[in-house]
Write an enzyme that holds these catalytic residues in place. Structure first.
Site, mmCIF file in Angstrom:
data_model
loop_
_atom_site.group_PDB
_atom_site.id
_atom_site.type_symbol
_atom_site.label_atom_id
_atom_site.label_comp_id
_atom_site.label_asym_id
_atom_site.label_seq_id
_atom_site.Cartn_x
_atom_site.Cartn_y
_atom_site.Cartn_z
ATOM 1 N N ARG A 227 6.593 0.831 13.893
ATOM 2 C CA ARG A 227 7.261 0.327 12.681
ATOM 3 C C ARG A 227 8.443 -0.586 13.006
ATOM 4 O O ARG A 227 9.093 -1.127 12.123
ATOM 5 C CB ARG A 227 7.760 1.496 11.820
ATOM 6 N N HIS B 8 3.636 -4.210 9.320
ATOM 7 C CA HIS B 8 3.498 -4.057 10.765
ATOM 8 C C HIS B 8 2.147 -4.517 11.298
ATOM 9 O O HIS B 8 1.876 -4.401 12.494
ATOM 10 C CB HIS B 8 3.714 -2.572 11.135
ATOM 11 N N GLU C 102 12.502 -9.346 2.347
ATOM 12 C CA GLU C 102 11.726 -8.179 2.812
ATOM 13 C C GLU C 102 12.576 -6.927 2.603
ATOM 14 O O GLU C 102 13.764 -6.931 2.930
ATOM 15 C CB GLU C 102 11.409 -8.376 4.300
ATOM 16 N N PRO D 107 0.785 -1.228 0.000
ATOM 17 C CA PRO D 107 0.000 0.000 0.000
ATOM 18 C C PRO D 107 0.819 1.280 0.000
ATOM 19 O O PRO D 107 1.845 1.366 0.674
ATOM 20 C CB PRO D 107 -0.830 -0.111 1.289
ATOM 21 N N ASN D 108 0.335 2.222 -0.753
ATOM 22 C CA ASN D 108 0.856 3.601 -0.838
ATOM 23 C C ASN D 108 2.180 3.726 -1.592
ATOM 24 O O ASN D 108 2.656 4.833 -1.819
ATOM 25 C CB ASN D 108 0.982 4.230 0.565
ATOM 26 N N ASP E 28 1.319 -15.601 7.125
ATOM 27 C CA ASP E 28 0.783 -16.945 6.860
ATOM 28 C C ASP E 28 0.891 -17.300 5.370
ATOM 29 O O ASP E 28 1.161 -18.450 5.016
ATOM 30 C CB ASP E 28 -0.685 -17.031 7.290
ATOM 31 N N ARG F 224 12.421 4.650 13.287
ATOM 32 C CA ARG F 224 11.195 5.448 13.161
ATOM 33 C C ARG F 224 10.252 5.162 14.339
ATOM 34 O O ARG F 224 10.685 4.739 15.389
ATOM 35 C CB ARG F 224 10.563 5.159 11.797
ATOM 36 N N ALA G 185 2.921 -0.583 4.975
ATOM 37 C CA ALA G 185 2.396 -0.618 6.353
ATOM 38 C C ALA G 185 1.849 -1.991 6.738
ATOM 39 O O ALA G 185 1.774 -2.310 7.940
ATOM 40 C CB ALA G 185 1.323 0.446 6.522
ATOM 41 N N TYR H 50 11.248 9.127 1.807
ATOM 42 C CA TYR H 50 11.304 8.112 0.748
ATOM 43 C C TYR H 50 11.981 8.585 -0.539
ATOM 44 O O TYR H 50 12.164 7.791 -1.456
ATOM 45 C CB TYR H 50 9.878 7.630 0.429
ATOM 46 N N ASN I 211 8.213 -5.330 -0.628
ATOM 47 C CA ASN I 211 8.018 -4.182 0.265
ATOM 48 C C ASN I 211 6.524 -4.131 0.565
ATOM 49 O O ASN I 211 5.729 -3.679 -0.262
ATOM 50 C CB ASN I 211 8.481 -2.878 -0.387
ATOM 51 N N HIS J 257 12.648 -2.531 2.929
ATOM 52 C CA HIS J 257 12.070 -1.230 3.282
ATOM 53 C C HIS J 257 13.032 -0.141 2.833
ATOM 54 O O HIS J 257 14.247 -0.244 3.064
ATOM 55 C CB HIS J 257 11.813 -1.136 4.788
ATOM 56 N N ILE J 258 12.454 0.874 2.226
ATOM 57 C CA ILE J 258 13.254 1.998 1.729
ATOM 58 C C ILE J 258 13.865 2.752 2.905
ATOM 59 O O ILE J 258 15.059 3.069 2.923
ATOM 60 C CB ILE J 258 12.348 2.931 0.889
ATOM 61 N N SER J 259 13.036 3.019 3.906
ATOM 62 C CA SER J 259 13.503 3.745 5.098
ATOM 63 C C SER J 259 13.988 2.755 6.145
ATOM 64 O O SER J 259 13.689 1.557 6.062
ATOM 65 C CB SER J 259 12.351 4.583 5.665
ATOM 66 N N ARG K 76 5.189 11.126 -2.134
ATOM 67 C CA ARG K 76 4.810 10.821 -0.762
ATOM 68 C C ARG K 76 6.004 11.038 0.166
ATOM 69 O O ARG K 76 7.050 10.401 -0.011
ATOM 70 C CB ARG K 76 4.414 9.353 -0.743
HETATM 71 C C1 DQA Z 1 8.123 1.223 4.144
HETATM 72 C C2 DQA Z 1 8.095 1.443 5.656
HETATM 73 C C3 DQA Z 1 6.697 1.231 6.223
HETATM 74 O O1 DQA Z 1 6.700 1.444 7.632
HETATM 75 C C4 DQA Z 1 5.726 2.206 5.580
HETATM 76 O O2 DQA Z 1 4.423 1.975 6.052
HETATM 77 C C5 DQA Z 1 5.789 2.168 4.092
HETATM 78 C C6 DQA Z 1 7.091 2.099 3.442
HETATM 79 C C7 DQA Z 1 9.499 1.553 3.541
HETATM 80 O O3 DQA Z 1 9.736 1.154 2.404
HETATM 81 O O4 DQA Z 1 10.330 2.214 4.184
HETATM 82 O O5 DQA Z 1 4.772 2.262 3.419
HETATM 83 O O6 DQA Z 1 7.844 -0.141 3.874
#
Ligand code: DQA
Length: 153
Positions: free
Chosen positions: A116, A85, A103, A10-11, A92, A112, A82, A23, A79, A105-107, A18
């Site tokens: 998270r 978390h 897995e 998502p997002n 599953d 944070r 959210a 990011y 990735n 994550h960009i950040s 964003r």
């Molecule tokens: C994220 C970190 C997540 O906590 C956040 O909800 C994202 C992006 C990252 O790539 O840093 O949507 O997965």
């Protein structure tokens, strides 16, 4: 040619506009290009998807599991945004589909908010790449190819 599926939750379709302080200004289309470059380096085909819907991500993981079992696919770079978390269902799905997942994550999620700091995916991931910005996607592809090479030796 075997493939790697890069999945985005998502997002992440809003990447570039964003929270650029967190990011960056790179768009998801730029990330896709970067992933194709990383795949080319290894002679691996890259498939790329994004969804804001947990069920779509679950169905995609199930399908990936079948393709890994058939020997067509190496695994998934994921990735989950959210959902990382919150989603027992994604944990599953990874376990159930027996799909190797890196897995990403960009950040740096550990630097944070406390909510998270926990990931439902890490315990079932083959590896984790965190905090390297969008270049982490290329590192994750490198890592998945490396792990696959170790397994097939
Ligand atoms: C994220 C970190 C997540 O906590 C956040 O909800 C994202 C992006 C990252 O790539 O840093 O949507 O997965």
């Amino acid at each position: 040619m075997k493939s790697i599926l890069v999945m985005n939750g998502p997002n992440l379709n809003l990447l570039g506009q964003r929270e650029p302080g967190l990011y960056g200004h790179t768009t998801l289309a730029d990330v896709e290009t970067l992933c194709h470059q990383a795949g080319d380096k290894h002679g691996v085909a890259i498939e790329f998807m994004q969804s804001n819907h947990e069920g779509v991500l679950i169905d995609t993981l199930h399908d990936a599991g079948k393709r890994v079992a058939a020997g067509e696919m190496i695994g998934v770079v994921f990735n989950a945004g959210a959902f990382t978390h919150t989603s027992v269902a994604l944990q599953d799905a990874i376990k159930g589909a027996q799909v190797p997942v890196i897995e990403i994550h960009i950040s740096n999620v550990h630097a944070r908010e406390a909510f998270r700091n926990h990931s439902y995916l890490s315990s079932v991931a083959t590896g984790i790449v965190v905090g390297f910005g969008v270049k982490g996607y290329a590192l994750a592809i490198d890592g998945l190819v490396m792990k696959h090479g170790e397994e097939t030796q």
